[in-house]
Motif scaffolding. Sequence first.
Motif, PDB file in Angstrom:
ATOM      1  N   SER A  70     -11.553  -0.030  -7.501  1.00 39.56           N
ATOM      2  CA  SER A  70     -10.690  -1.208  -7.525  1.00 39.56           C
ATOM      3  C   SER A  70      -9.417  -0.886  -8.302  1.00 39.56           C
ATOM      4  O   SER A  70      -9.418  -0.045  -9.206  1.00 39.56           O
ATOM      5  CB  SER A  70     -11.402  -2.392  -8.188  1.00 39.56           C
ATOM      6  N   THR A  71      -8.345  -1.588  -7.940  1.00 40.78           N
ATOM      7  CA  THR A  71      -7.089  -1.454  -8.678  1.00 40.78           C
ATOM      8  C   THR A  71      -7.158  -2.324  -9.922  1.00 40.78           C
ATOM      9  O   THR A  71      -7.291  -3.546  -9.830  1.00 40.78           O
ATOM     10  CB  THR A  71      -5.897  -1.881  -7.810  1.00 40.78           C
ATOM     11  N   MET A  72      -7.069  -1.687 -11.084  1.00 42.54           N
ATOM     12  CA  MET A  72      -7.222  -2.377 -12.356  1.00 42.54           C
ATOM     13  C   MET A  72      -5.879  -2.458 -13.075  1.00 42.54           C
ATOM     14  O   MET A  72      -5.111  -1.491 -13.101  1.00 42.54           O
ATOM     15  CB  MET A  72      -8.228  -1.639 -13.229  1.00 42.54           C
ATOM     16  N   VAL A  73      -5.600  -3.617 -13.687  1.00 38.40           N
ATOM     17  CA  VAL A  73      -4.335  -3.839 -14.389  1.00 38.40           C
ATOM     18  C   VAL A  73      -4.622  -4.301 -15.818  1.00 38.40           C
ATOM     19  O   VAL A  73      -5.694  -4.864 -16.090  1.00 38.40           O
ATOM     20  CB  VAL A  73      -3.466  -4.887 -13.663  1.00 38.40           C
ATOM     21  N   SER A 107       0.813  -1.215   0.000  1.00 38.87           N
ATOM     22  CA  SER A 107       0.000   0.000   0.000  1.00 38.87           C
ATOM     23  C   SER A 107       0.845   1.262   0.000  1.00 38.87           C
ATOM     24  O   SER A 107       0.451   2.275  -0.587  1.00 38.87           O
ATOM     25  CB  SER A 107      -0.940   0.003   1.207  1.00 38.87           C
ATOM     26  N   SER A 108       2.023   1.216   0.660  1.00 42.46           N
ATOM     27  CA  SER A 108       2.857   2.419   0.711  1.00 42.46           C
ATOM     28  C   SER A 108       3.446   2.754  -0.655  1.00 42.46           C
ATOM     29  O   SER A 108       3.592   3.924  -1.018  1.00 42.46           O
ATOM     30  CB  SER A 108       3.978   2.249   1.740  1.00 42.46           C
ATOM     31  N   LEU A 109       3.793   1.728  -1.439  1.00 46.78           N
ATOM     32  CA  LEU A 109       4.340   1.945  -2.779  1.00 46.78           C
ATOM     33  C   LEU A 109       3.266   1.913  -3.858  1.00 46.78           C
ATOM     34  O   LEU A 109       3.554   2.174  -5.027  1.00 46.78           O
ATOM     35  CB  LEU A 109       5.400   0.883  -3.093  1.00 46.78           C
ATOM     36  N   GLN A 110       2.029   1.575  -3.460  1.00 41.96           N
ATOM     37  CA  GLN A 110       0.950   1.415  -4.433  1.00 41.96           C
ATOM     38  C   GLN A 110       1.367   0.445  -5.530  1.00 41.96           C
ATOM     39  O   GLN A 110       1.292   0.723  -6.722  1.00 41.96           O
ATOM     40  CB  GLN A 110       0.562   2.773  -5.025  1.00 41.96           C
ATOM     41  N   GLN A 111       1.806  -0.740  -5.091  1.00 40.85           N
ATOM     42  CA  GLN A 111       2.438  -1.688  -6.001  1.00 40.85           C
ATOM     43  C   GLN A 111       1.877  -3.084  -5.772  1.00 40.85           C
ATOM     44  O   GLN A 111       1.707  -3.518  -4.636  1.00 40.85           O
ATOM     45  CB  GLN A 111       3.947  -1.673  -5.743  1.00 40.85           C
ATOM     46  N   VAL A 112       1.569  -3.791  -6.875  1.00 42.53           N
ATOM     47  CA  VAL A 112       1.098  -5.161  -6.797  1.00 42.53           C
ATOM     48  C   VAL A 112       2.154  -6.082  -7.396  1.00 42.53           C
ATOM     49  O   VAL A 112       2.754  -5.772  -8.430  1.00 42.53           O
ATOM     50  CB  VAL A 112      -0.255  -5.336  -7.523  1.00 42.53           C
ATOM     51  N   THR A 113       2.408  -7.201  -6.722  1.00 40.26           N
ATOM     52  CA  THR A 113       3.385  -8.184  -7.183  1.00 40.26           C
ATOM     53  C   THR A 113       2.725  -9.553  -7.254  1.00 40.26           C
ATOM     54  O   THR A 113       2.085  -9.990  -6.288  1.00 40.26           O
ATOM     55  CB  THR A 113       4.596  -8.253  -6.234  1.00 40.26           C
ATOM     56  N   ASP A 129       1.229   0.068 -22.360  1.00 39.25           N
ATOM     57  CA  ASP A 129       0.420   1.008 -23.133  1.00 39.25           C
ATOM     58  C   ASP A 129      -0.535   1.779 -22.217  1.00 39.25           C
ATOM     59  O   ASP A 129      -0.792   2.963 -22.422  1.00 39.25           O
ATOM     60  CB  ASP A 129      -0.383   0.265 -24.202  1.00 39.25           C
ATOM     61  N   VAL A 130      -1.100   1.072 -21.236  1.00 35.64           N
ATOM     62  CA  VAL A 130      -2.027   1.674 -20.275  1.00 35.64           C
ATOM     63  C   VAL A 130      -1.555   1.285 -18.873  1.00 35.64           C
ATOM     64  O   VAL A 130      -1.374   0.100 -18.599  1.00 35.64           O
ATOM     65  CB  VAL A 130      -3.470   1.184 -20.503  1.00 35.64           C
ATOM     66  N   PRO A 131      -1.352   2.250 -17.976  1.00 32.70           N
ATOM     67  CA  PRO A 131      -0.849   1.918 -16.642  1.00 32.70           C
ATOM     68  C   PRO A 131      -1.948   1.368 -15.735  1.00 32.70           C
ATOM     69  O   PRO A 131      -3.143   1.603 -15.981  1.00 32.70           O
ATOM     70  CB  PRO A 131      -0.349   3.270 -16.125  1.00 32.70           C
ATOM     71  N   PRO A 132      -1.596   0.644 -14.676  1.00 33.95           N
ATOM     72  CA  PRO A 132      -2.579   0.258 -13.661  1.00 33.95           C
ATOM     73  C   PRO A 132      -3.209   1.507 -13.051  1.00 33.95           C
ATOM     74  O   PRO A 132      -2.547   2.534 -12.906  1.00 33.95           O
ATOM     75  CB  PRO A 132      -1.735  -0.506 -12.634  1.00 33.95           C
ATOM     76  N   GLN A 133      -4.483   1.422 -12.668  1.00 35.54           N
ATOM     77  CA  GLN A 133      -5.188   2.618 -12.189  1.00 35.54           C
ATOM     78  C   GLN A 133      -6.422   2.224 -11.398  1.00 35.54           C
ATOM     79  O   GLN A 133      -6.868   1.081 -11.445  1.00 35.54           O
ATOM     80  CB  GLN A 133      -5.592   3.499 -13.367  1.00 35.54           C
ATOM     81  N   MET A 134      -6.956   3.201 -10.668  1.00 38.47           N
ATOM     82  CA  MET A 134      -8.187   2.983  -9.918  1.00 38.47           C
ATOM     83  C   MET A 134      -9.389   3.154 -10.839  1.00 38.47           C
ATOM     84  O   MET A 134      -9.460   4.090 -11.631  1.00 38.47           O
ATOM     85  CB  MET A 134      -8.289   3.965  -8.754  1.00 38.47           C
ATOM     86  N   MET A 177       0.860   1.478  -9.487  1.00 31.81           N
ATOM     87  CA  MET A 177      -0.264   2.329  -9.863  1.00 31.81           C
ATOM     88  C   MET A 177       0.194   3.547 -10.657  1.00 31.81           C
ATOM     89  O   MET A 177       1.153   4.225 -10.282  1.00 31.81           O
ATOM     90  CB  MET A 177      -0.998   2.782  -8.604  1.00 31.81           C
ATOM     91  N   ASN A 178      -0.503   3.804 -11.770  1.00 29.76           N
ATOM     92  CA  ASN A 178      -0.289   4.983 -12.609  1.00 29.76           C
ATOM     93  C   ASN A 178       1.102   5.059 -13.231  1.00 29.76           C
ATOM     94  O   ASN A 178       1.508   6.115 -13.718  1.00 29.76           O
ATOM     95  CB  ASN A 178      -0.576   6.266 -11.824  1.00 29.76           C
ATOM     96  N   SER A 179       1.835   3.937 -13.226  1.00 30.28           N
ATOM     97  CA  SER A 179       3.159   3.910 -13.838  1.00 30.28           C
ATOM     98  C   SER A 179       3.096   3.174 -15.165  1.00 30.28           C
ATOM     99  O   SER A 179       2.491   2.098 -15.264  1.00 30.28           O
ATOM    100  CB  SER A 179       4.173   3.221 -12.920  1.00 30.28           C
TER     101      SER A 179
END
Length: 364
Positions: free
Chosen positions: A111-114, A69-75, A102-107, A87-89
């Motif tokens: 929900s967090t969408m990838v 959650s601190s890095l807003q990162q899913v592994t 082409d499209v970054p992960p985003q809310m 997120m958003n990268s």
Amino acid sequence: MFMAVVAGFFTFMTFAQQTTHAAAAEVRVVLNGKQLQFEQAEPVIQDGRVLVPFRKIFEALGFQVKWNSSLQQVTGTKAGLEIELTMNSSKATVNGKSVSLDVPPQMNQNSTMVPLRFVSENSGNSVSFSTKGSVSTITIGSSSVGAGSGGPGPAEKATPYVVSGQVVDSSGKPVAGAEVFADNQLLYNSNLTAVTDGNGYYSIELPPLATTWNMGGYYNLSSGDKELQIELESVTDKPFAGNTGAIRNFIMRPETSIGELYIYSDISDYFSESDIILTVTPIVAGKEGKPITTRGYNFPGGFGLQELPAGGTYKITAQYAPEGETPQPALVRVRYTKEYKESTVFTFSSFVAGIERAEIEVKR
């Protein structure tokens, strides 16, 4: 004039694609013949890419999922494969290798969408898209490329405007993180690239142009402060037409391997490894060569030496020599073997493609 026609063609294709997606009121995702059910948020199409809730798709593909959650990162991790998205990268990593999105992960819908295609193809699956009426269906299935074959197998079949294949090393093991590119023979500097997944697979979608393509690739091998760029060897080294598609497999044959010597202190006799002076002597055709005497040093992953050519046989001795003290003889053994001796002989063994390693324990 030609470039204007090409640009106009792509503009039309993009508009048509976006119009089709905008008209689609429902997006279905089918994995190995079974439609996935999304409870938290429904899949959406943005900029021509399907986005889905991260946890559902990762777990459906067999990954273990971790959210920072601190890095807003899913592994997502599973055997031999790690995919990391932020997120958003617009940058993701596959087994530590940076890959563009082409499209970054985003809310979306809380929900967090990838991006579905990126996650699916980098986990060794094929992806197809179809639209009927107001319903768009994305079908995910296992790749048809023969694992470990290093060349076309009987189950392989080329798909129009798609080139796919597998990268393996000289022993037939899949190579993850290799970069493969399709070189457009008509337009300058318009290569398309892909990075192999944990099973060595890649897939590149080609634009509908009347042109031929050549394939190539390379693998960046890093160890400490050293980096080798190894060119991939194509099993079928010939161009192909985009409208036929192709299967192109590669072999990575590293000309040079990096030898990493790891040094450990005996667990019952702990001391700092930096108190040890090592003497390593190459053995060639049964004769001892010029010895190397040095202290070890820290490098990413451990302590020891990285300066030895891999593939050889060596004799090693050691001295216990804290700074300012008189060196004293020490005992050595190949790690986890039974007996310490004043000297021992070791060889390197394969660790990963292009890197060989050996492990030595030292005891005062």
